[in-house]
Design a protein around this motif. Sequence first.
Motif, mmCIF file in Angstrom:
data_model
loop_
_atom_site.group_PDB
_atom_site.id
_atom_site.type_symbol
_atom_site.label_atom_id
_atom_site.label_comp_id
_atom_site.label_asym_id
_atom_site.label_seq_id
_atom_site.Cartn_x
_atom_site.Cartn_y
_atom_site.Cartn_z
ATOM 1 N N ASN A 81 38.190 1.864 -2.662
ATOM 2 C CA ASN A 81 36.926 2.595 -2.722
ATOM 3 C C ASN A 81 36.884 3.498 -3.951
ATOM 4 N N MET A 82 38.009 4.178 -4.222
ATOM 5 C CA MET A 82 38.058 5.069 -5.382
ATOM 6 C C MET A 82 37.959 4.275 -6.681
ATOM 7 N N MET A 83 38.651 3.151 -6.760
ATOM 8 C CA MET A 83 38.634 2.361 -7.985
ATOM 9 C C MET A 83 37.247 1.751 -8.226
ATOM 10 N N ASN A 84 36.545 1.413 -7.157
ATOM 11 C CA ASN A 84 35.176 0.916 -7.311
ATOM 12 C C ASN A 84 34.276 1.986 -7.933
ATOM 13 N N GLN A 85 34.470 3.234 -7.503
ATOM 14 C CA GLN A 85 33.693 4.331 -8.101
ATOM 15 C C GLN A 85 33.991 4.451 -9.596
ATOM 16 N N ILE A 86 35.265 4.321 -9.943
ATOM 17 C CA ILE A 86 35.664 4.454 -11.350
ATOM 18 C C ILE A 86 35.007 3.371 -12.194
ATOM 19 N N HIS A 87 35.048 2.131 -11.728
ATOM 20 C CA HIS A 87 34.476 1.024 -12.495
ATOM 21 C C HIS A 87 32.952 1.145 -12.607
ATOM 22 N N GLN A 88 32.327 1.687 -11.577
ATOM 23 C CA GLN A 88 30.870 1.799 -11.586
ATOM 24 C C GLN A 88 30.378 2.929 -12.488
ATOM 25 N N ARG A 89 31.118 4.013 -12.579
ATOM 26 C CA ARG A 89 30.613 5.215 -13.246
ATOM 27 C C ARG A 89 31.141 5.393 -14.663
ATOM 28 N N LEU A 90 32.236 4.740 -15.012
ATOM 29 C CA LEU A 90 32.765 4.883 -16.368
ATOM 30 C C LEU A 90 32.198 3.786 -17.260
ATOM 31 N N PRO A 91 31.974 4.073 -18.539
ATOM 32 C CA PRO A 91 31.399 3.058 -19.442
ATOM 33 C C PRO A 91 32.360 1.929 -19.762
ATOM 34 N N GLY A 92 33.638 2.124 -19.592
ATOM 35 C CA GLY A 92 34.624 1.086 -19.861
ATOM 36 C C GLY A 92 35.931 1.431 -19.166
ATOM 37 N N ARG A 93 36.927 0.609 -19.398
ATOM 38 C CA ARG A 93 38.221 0.846 -18.750
ATOM 39 C C ARG A 93 38.876 2.097 -19.340
ATOM 40 N N PRO A 94 39.270 3.059 -18.497
ATOM 41 C CA PRO A 94 39.936 4.246 -19.020
ATOM 42 C C PRO A 94 41.359 3.898 -19.493
ATOM 43 N N THR A 95 41.861 4.684 -20.430
ATOM 44 C CA THR A 95 43.252 4.467 -20.882
ATOM 45 C C THR A 95 44.234 5.257 -20.029
ATOM 46 N N PHE A 96 43.701 6.254 -19.294
ATOM 47 C CA PHE A 96 44.597 7.104 -18.505
ATOM 48 C C PHE A 96 43.848 7.683 -17.314
ATOM 49 N N LEU A 97 44.548 7.747 -16.157
ATOM 50 C CA LEU A 97 43.983 8.366 -14.957
ATOM 51 C C LEU A 97 44.989 9.371 -14.397
ATOM 52 N N LEU A 98 44.533 10.592 -14.181
ATOM 53 C CA LEU A 98 45.341 11.603 -13.501
ATOM 54 C C LEU A 98 44.954 11.583 -12.034
ATOM 55 N N CYS A 99 45.944 11.432 -11.159
ATOM 56 C CA CYS A 99 45.673 11.272 -9.727
ATOM 57 C C CYS A 99 46.322 12.402 -8.939
ATOM 58 N N VAL A 100 45.512 13.122 -8.162
ATOM 59 C CA VAL A 100 46.028 14.190 -7.296
ATOM 60 C C VAL A 100 46.127 13.640 -5.877
ATOM 61 N N LEU A 101 47.359 13.539 -5.384
ATOM 62 C CA LEU A 101 47.617 12.992 -4.050
ATOM 63 C C LEU A 101 47.573 14.098 -3.000
ATOM 64 N N PRO A 102 47.363 13.744 -1.734
ATOM 65 C CA PRO A 102 47.263 14.779 -0.693
ATOM 66 C C PRO A 102 48.602 15.428 -0.329
#
Length: 836
Positions: A470-491
């Motif tokens: 679900n999170m990755m779908n949001q990323i692909h839909q809202r970003l103009p292209g593939r990001p080179t880096f993702l910072l992820c905050v885990l619970p």
Amino acid sequence: MYENDKNNKQVDGMGVRRKVIDKLQEIYASELTNVNFAYDGDKSLFTIGALPHVKNVYTVVVEDASSAKVATSMTPGENKSPGGSDMKRMKRPFQVRIFKVELSFAGTVPMDSIARVIRGQESDNYEKAIQVLDIILRQNSAKKGCLLVRQSFFDNSLSNSIDLHGGIKGLQGYHSSFRLTQSGLSLNVDVSTTTIVRPGPVIDFLLSNQDIKDIRRINWGKAKDVLKSLRIKTTHTNAEFKIFDLSEKSCSEQTFLWKKRNGNSSDAVEITVYEYFKQHWHIELKQSAHLPCLNVGKPKRSNYLPIELCYLVSLQRYKKALTVLQRSSLVEKSRKNPSKRKSDLSSALKCSNYNSDAMLRRCGILIASEFAQVDGRILRAPTLKAGNDQDLIARNGRWNFNNKKLIDPKQVNRWAAVNFSTRWNVQDLVQGLIRCGEMKGIKIESAHTIFEENLQMRDLPGTPENRVDNMMNQIHQRLPGRPTFLLCVLPVRKNCDIYGPWKRKCLVESGIVTQCMAPEYGRTKLDDQYLTNLLLKINAKLGGLNPQLQIERNRAIPLVSRNPTIIFGMDVSHSVAKKSNIPSVAAVVGSLGWPLISRYRASVCTQSPKLEMIDSLFKLEGGKDNGLIRELLLDFYSSTKRQKPEQIIIFRDGVGEGQFNQVLNIELDQMVKACKFLDDSWFPRFTVIVAQKNHHTRFFVPKGPRDDNVTNVPAGTVVDTGICHPRNYDFYMCAHAGMIGTTRPTHYHVLHDEIGFSPDDLQELVHSLSYVYQKSTSAISVVAPVYYAHLAAAQVRQFVRFDDMSEAASSASGTPSPLPELPRLHENVRSSMFFC
């Protein structure tokens, strides 16, 4: 050894076998000329001098209370058993078990082979002689009722136990074994720790183990798995049994044939377990009437016991995988400062009283009461370089980047932040990272977007994979292209179920470099030190370098800087679960960009469960090499502008001394084949070094004139005399500074050296490789390539849920299932230090 029944079955159980041999020695003392035995608990028995060949098979009768089934009648209300049942204390007749023991001569072990090796002479038998001495130590502790775990011994002292919750206790004991050293035969004694089940009522253990309070919520599938093979005693007979299984039905439903006596005859009647205990034992079951029974019988002959009448006996190892919290608690509570550790070892040696052991005395061995003193050297810390040609000075193995820039910072652009946690203000985190990055020379653009997980996703039923998708779908839909880096905050920091699926989605499917972090309990603000540590990992993953060795930069590493050299680190990660079908994961990392020795990439694959030797370094399939080494060599070739390595240095982790020949005959042979397959005229020189962390040698430095006031050795300590092997090439190194507990040195064994390092040059190289760990500002305890291989195997293991595999995964024919292949990393990140 077998029990003299109609089946003549081999005796199962080391405790029973030891009891039989002790009885044999007692019964036939005069016939065996009062000779002393050293028995390993299995099939090997050693004596000093030959036994008289009067006969080969001996009959041994052992009294056994556990098999008695007869008891006097009891009247409710007269006496209470330990478990709370009302009953008379019974006088139970001992039954006897008859064993046949066959002694046959197998050969002699010349104990003088030890002395020959110490003098530097050849001997093929010294390892067997050392084994005999270690068996004597085990027997010494077995006679005192200790729990034996290889060469570690544990008694039942409550002061040595650590509560780990879940019905599990950590138990501290000591390790004791003989080793050959340059100073002669040495006794290696150290503190040791194991885990045991907490003794007491079985029901209490299950409630604690599953962290519940209501017996109706017990998961009986998990209960069956954890109880199998544990020993229990019954409160109504005090008999001891081993748990074989659980009954399929409850006590009030499970029936069996009861041979009920009527005068001189007996009639077989079908009766439930509940009614049997009510009629025969006058025990009305309260808790377990509707619970399964413990089956303490055999596969074809069940014997059912109500759980509430059973309690776990003491000193039973817990062999299941610990939770992350249990493991952390065990490590934390087991730490001992050097003075405490030395004091405990002195007490353990005194209590062992080895000098009174008759067999050790007959072998001519007397143990000194003092610790051995050895000479060591302290290597000077290598100079590290930061940006703008600034020096990083390490003091006691530590340095910092205060007012310094990274030597090769990478720009961070087209990136975003992802938040699976509600505990952090990610906007503040992003701004802090950008500010700190500027101070360290890393230009970080503003994050394109901060993606916050929909709160409903956390509460909806589903798997962690669903949340990640679900999170990755949001990323692909809202970003103009593939990001080179993702910072992820885990619970959560430990054992987060999102971590594996997230890493797989980014590294395998999308080819995106990612850095995960998690809130620390009690931390409300991220300081510069925390942010700097985060940036070190990010920069390394993006292809940058943080510090660099001055001798690396100046091409001044002896032998390595002169000729193209690749450095390999190799490790195999095994599942902590005891299931036999969970594959192991092998990882090899190789250096890139010679003359650099600070940048690496990894190749990872699965292999047969518990197999330590890596069997796919060279893997010929369809005329093509698909082994782990090929890609590493090709990447080295590309990164050095088409230079093949003339020298290959291999650091191998995780193998014992008994496997050293296999490393050379199997793994080194595969590497030679991989090189030859790439170029038939290419013959690089190899050096093979094994790095061992799992050993029991510790060093103490006196603080002052009093011997018992000791501290850890300083960073850079090397010991290569006195306690090293009399013939082999080995040394101990403490490259790091031990801040907590007692420092554990790494034991390096040089198995093969075609390159021709001098001892000083090799030790300096090993020391320097402990300073190139890119995610840290301190020297580490083992060379960085080995640590990287360990991290790569551990991270890729989480891509696939191996530990969810069950024994049922094997086919009905009994043949093992094919090994699942690990997913291949995306080409965008394949050569990155994703494991940093």
